[in-house]
Design an enzyme around this catalytic site. Structure first.
Site, short mmCIF file in Angstrom:
data_model
loop_
_atom_site.label_atom_id
_atom_site.label_comp_id
_atom_site.label_asym_id
_atom_site.label_seq_id
_atom_site.Cartn_x
_atom_site.Cartn_y
_atom_site.Cartn_z
N GLY A 39 1.04 -1.07 -0.04
CA GLY A 39 0.11 -0.07 -0.14
C GLY A 39 0.89 1.21 -0.11
N CYS A 40 0.20 2.34 -0.51
CA CYS A 40 1.03 3.61 -0.56
C CYS A 40 1.51 4.03 0.93
CB CYS A 40 0.41 4.62 -1.12
SG CYS A 40 -1.48 4.88 -0.77
N TYR A 41 0.80 4.33 1.88
CA TYR A 41 0.90 4.63 3.27
C TYR A 41 2.13 3.77 3.72
CZ TYR A 41 -2.75 7.84 3.55
OH TYR A 41 -3.58 9.22 3.18
N ALA A 43 5.43 4.30 2.60
CA ALA A 43 5.96 5.53 3.25
C ALA A 43 6.58 5.07 4.54
CB ALA A 43 5.26 6.45 3.30
#
Lengths: 342, 342, 342, 342
Positions: free
Chosen positions: B145-147, B150
């Site tokens: 996932g993108c979060y 990060a």
């Protein structure tokens, strides 16, 4: 009608003060002053205020500011104290929208701002427990910083009831007007649009000790705040996520109850319906805060999220709210309850 | 040249895959498929890709996706597993850009997504310690996932060296493309522009268990994440502030050293010079992360702030990076190191 | 590999040149120079270009710029001519991204820019009829202004075929990067976000004579342009609406045919399908123009609307396109055809 | 206090009516109605209006709307006429914020909207010569379109004095709220932010005949308008560039004089100081227009540029201004003269 002066009228806080005062039924605008823009019409700096477009900005001097019932000092940090000291009219309500008189602890002042501490004035956050009575007698008012306004409103109900441990983490996004009209490369539209950036990370932002001062006073014990601010691509608004460990045994229902009790009579702080989370657009141009709180049961943390307009409730509107109290006027007189959206 | 298919080509992740693949010297685009937009030209949905404007979108079926060396599934959560199960070509690299195969724990899947767990595929984050070797043999890849991309990149160096306590607080702002092209009122430009809002607060965001899974694996003990996402007025980008208590005796220098060691050979993660903080604009359209870390000595917390482009390093670029490894190509082949700014 | 220098590397045009040159297979970046930022690393000014972050910016002097195959001058108007005059290497391709060498008429230069006219260099717009051949022999190139690039591409097919009267009205919106990194109050994010403003109205914008020069040359008679630019809340992009009375008897079909004929072999100008209108997002970061044209039959006017990225096709990409021709390379080598969206 | 109803209270125009009416000293809000959102609290749709958050939206029926002194119909085009026909209370002021009753020419209605023409009501633009007197007796008011409001105010002084030829070209940028809350892909934040796009080009936008109707009436001869609208990345605001050939012999001074004479007593239209050009931020949330005009002497054209807030002066504020006249109240009562900026 009482007569007010605005020092720093060409800046963003000064412009917001003027916008709000034009709607106030008991306050009229007298002198408008500034430094480098003195001599020019206000319309050259605040073109959204056609009612004042032809008014000429005067120099910020004690002479020009004398003779008003209220003087708002919307000046860069460190400049308010000097001019305030020269305005020795004890009956005038002097309102420092800068940081000079917010901190009670000279050591915190020295660490975060440097130089001599100018002293501490009554703190202009009426929602802080006990603060309304203090403001009713005040002739000097220190307007809170925009971030501390948001964070204090978001967490004081939890700390007042002992529902949170004093180890606070705050991450807050602000619009660019919070940085004022300074001509800095990172504030150019080209840099800001389409980008969120961090700044002042790691406990160095000057609003940190002010948050700690407020929450510690409410909690009755020392509260530490780890604060990270972000610049977001919008002109106005703060959205602050404020979190602290819940005290043992805390339930979501007890948390909600505490917030409902603490805020039920507050005209400018809206506890949103359960499941609705704040957006800064809810408060655009209004003297309001939109707040939600929950208990993250996985992590055992109280999470309060709050939206304010940094220029309205966060600066100029909050200042007028306190002035209303100081002048014996209804606290909400002339202040917008509704925002401008979309 | 190897031939790749993109399922979900009319969406934002699909469009970004196509944009990046057009720059890739060893991969060529075969079938482009979608659901409701099948039959229309790609140019009607991705007008920024004139090189593919006339290509007709096909139905997402096993037959259409068959015969490619790589199949990217950029589909809504829950749809990848079904189509992947029908693509029983063992030599094909199948890349799930959705969530279906990310979580190792069926209970976490059930709690956050519901329904039957589809199983766990090799996790496509090469920077995670030990993960490169796993991806080199992979025929199935679960794109993070993108979060979680990060947050994992921001904190793994601290947890790998035992420098942080497992009580993480993350607050992250994302651009609207993270929510896809769904026609929801809160995603309208009128609602988003000029406003930052919170959503999915209180431990309910589906990326929470994925962050915990990654950081727990690195730390070797259970890590809890209190995660608050925000929607910011920009199309792309994530800025995540990730904080955890430092372990006793931690110094700023030791923290910096750990990050420098962990990241010195990572081509796509830039540890910024000291004092420089990330902005999402640094990574716009690039397969990079811009990272900074500090020790908040007042609060005793590690604070890492990271910027990525949610569609590039956070989805499509990260996916291609893993595919490069799976195909035995240079890891960075065809992936942009530089962003588009201002 | 041929070696190129960029003078003005810390600005927006310089940064875009560097971004594009990093993707170019036959050009490598040599000296990076600037004025006030000389001595600092490029990363301090262009943090989106990590590949060049550690490169130190040098002074813009003839000595530093000497010895390159190509020198790009991305300097404020009026500064290119002086430095170019000192670079008397006849084999070097010198590319003026500023205005100094665009205008053929010294009187127009004097009226709009003032001071002595530096002379006229081959005009770097390959799509202009006949211009490709001129550029193939060029050692000096005057890069067109961003607005004239857009307007000329939008209207030359009509004027080349005599389909429009020479009374042009253009209204164009630009992103803020068109104004450069200048620290002006009206370019602050707080002023720009949420607001569209007009500037340079009434025939005073410096790009006006350049548009007239181009269109007059194509039309074979004097064309007048009434030009109004607007600043829009975005970093990049120009959307220009270009309109002129249709000549008697003009039909929509004849107009469409003329555009299709004129543009069918142009790699960087896309005539959109009928009914689709340009958005600047279609060209973000790409060396392309997205164009549509129609005949407003009520008003009898040709209306062409075009989108470009002011920094790419409008400046740096257009410059490299011309340099490719001058060096005998394929015209499109290394230039992005696809944009970054959403 | 007179009592008003708002039909369409969950939309953007309805929300702006409510915001403004909450500030009006002589009008109080009665029924709030809508279609699909009936039954839900207004706070779910207009969270910026906490004063009305708990009010339940009712169905839009004649029964619910009956018994009010004023009924605002903020409904999609084509829906006002049907409901208005059922509200046969002759004393009620019925205000159509949609298009149904604006056009005098049934043929123009048929061409641009289709279907039967509902008839023509007094046109709610008090600044149009002679219109104030008509509105003072009105029980039915057709609120002008947002673009026609801007364009008519920008050009009527020139046409009233015969200073411009009837061949008008208008290019106008609008914020997304002009398109309402419709869930269309092109209105998503991801598509809108960072991009300006054209739409409705070539004489097909429905506001074209309304502009022509207004300007022709002022000019006393048929005026043609070539109109191109653009969508800009902002929520609110219109910036319109309006240009027409100057009549022979026109001087800049005569043009300025005509505008000063025509506008000197208009409370809501500001002719800016010479050299200052409008920005939509000047009018954000205010019932004002900011206007500048010049003579482009090269091109021989009058160029007028105007900024309004499409929801305030362009819809809801303009509507209340006309209602004030219809009710015999001061024209500007309760209407904001100052905007919210930055």
């Amino acid at each position: 009608m009482q007569r007010v002066a605005i020092a720093g009228a060409s800046g963003y806080a000064g412009g917001e003060l003027a916008r709000l005062l034009l709607m106030h039924p008991e306050l009229e605008i007298g002198a408008l002053t500034a430094a480098s823009s003195a001599g020019s019409p206000l319309g050259a700096h605040q073109p959204h205020l056609p009612q004042l477009a032809a008014r000429i900005i005067q120099e910020t001097t004690p002479e020009v500011l004398a003779g008003h019932d209220v003087v708002f000092l919307a000046l860069p940090h460190g400049q308010s104290a000097a001019i305030a000291a020269q305005l020795d009219e004890s009956d005038t309500v002097i309102v420092d929208c800068g940081a000079d008189h917010r901190l009670a602890d000279p050591a915190a002042w020295a660490e975060f701002y440097g130089g001599a501490h100018a002293g501490t004035w009554p703190y202009g956050l009426p929602e802080l427990p006990g603060q309304r009575d203090i403001l009713k007698a005040a002739r000097r008012i220190a307007v809170p910083g925009c971030y501390p306004t948001a964070v204090t409103l978001a967490l004081f109900p939890a700390f007042a009831e002992g529902l949170a441990e004093p180890d606070v983490v705050v991450v807050a996004a602000t619009g660019t007007s919070g940085a004022g009209k300074a001509l800095k490369p990172n504030l150019l539209g080209s840099e800001v649009m389409g980008s969120v950036s961090a700044y002042g990370v790691g406990g160095v932002h000057r609003h940190t000790p002010e948050m700690e001062q407020n929450l510690s006073a409410v909690a009755g014990l020392p509260v530490t705040v780890a604060f990270t601010p972000m610049l977001a691509p919008m002109s106005r608004g703060i959205l602050a996520t404020c979190t602290a460990p819940g005290t043992p045994g805390l339930t979501a229902a007890a948390l909600r109850d505490a917030y409902e009790s603490a805020l039920k009579d507050e005209p400018f702080v809206t506890l949103l319906p359960e499941g609705v989370w704040p957006a800064t657009a809810m408060t655009y141009g209004a003297n309001t805060a939109a707040l939600q709180v929950t208990l993250d049961e996985r992590a055992g943390r109280v999470v309060a999220v709050i939206a304010i307009d940094n220029l309205t409730k966060g600066t100029a509107g909050g200042a007028i709210q306190s002035v209303n109290l100081a002048l014996g006027l209804p606290e909400g007189l002339g202040l917008p309850l509704n925002g401008v959206a979309p």
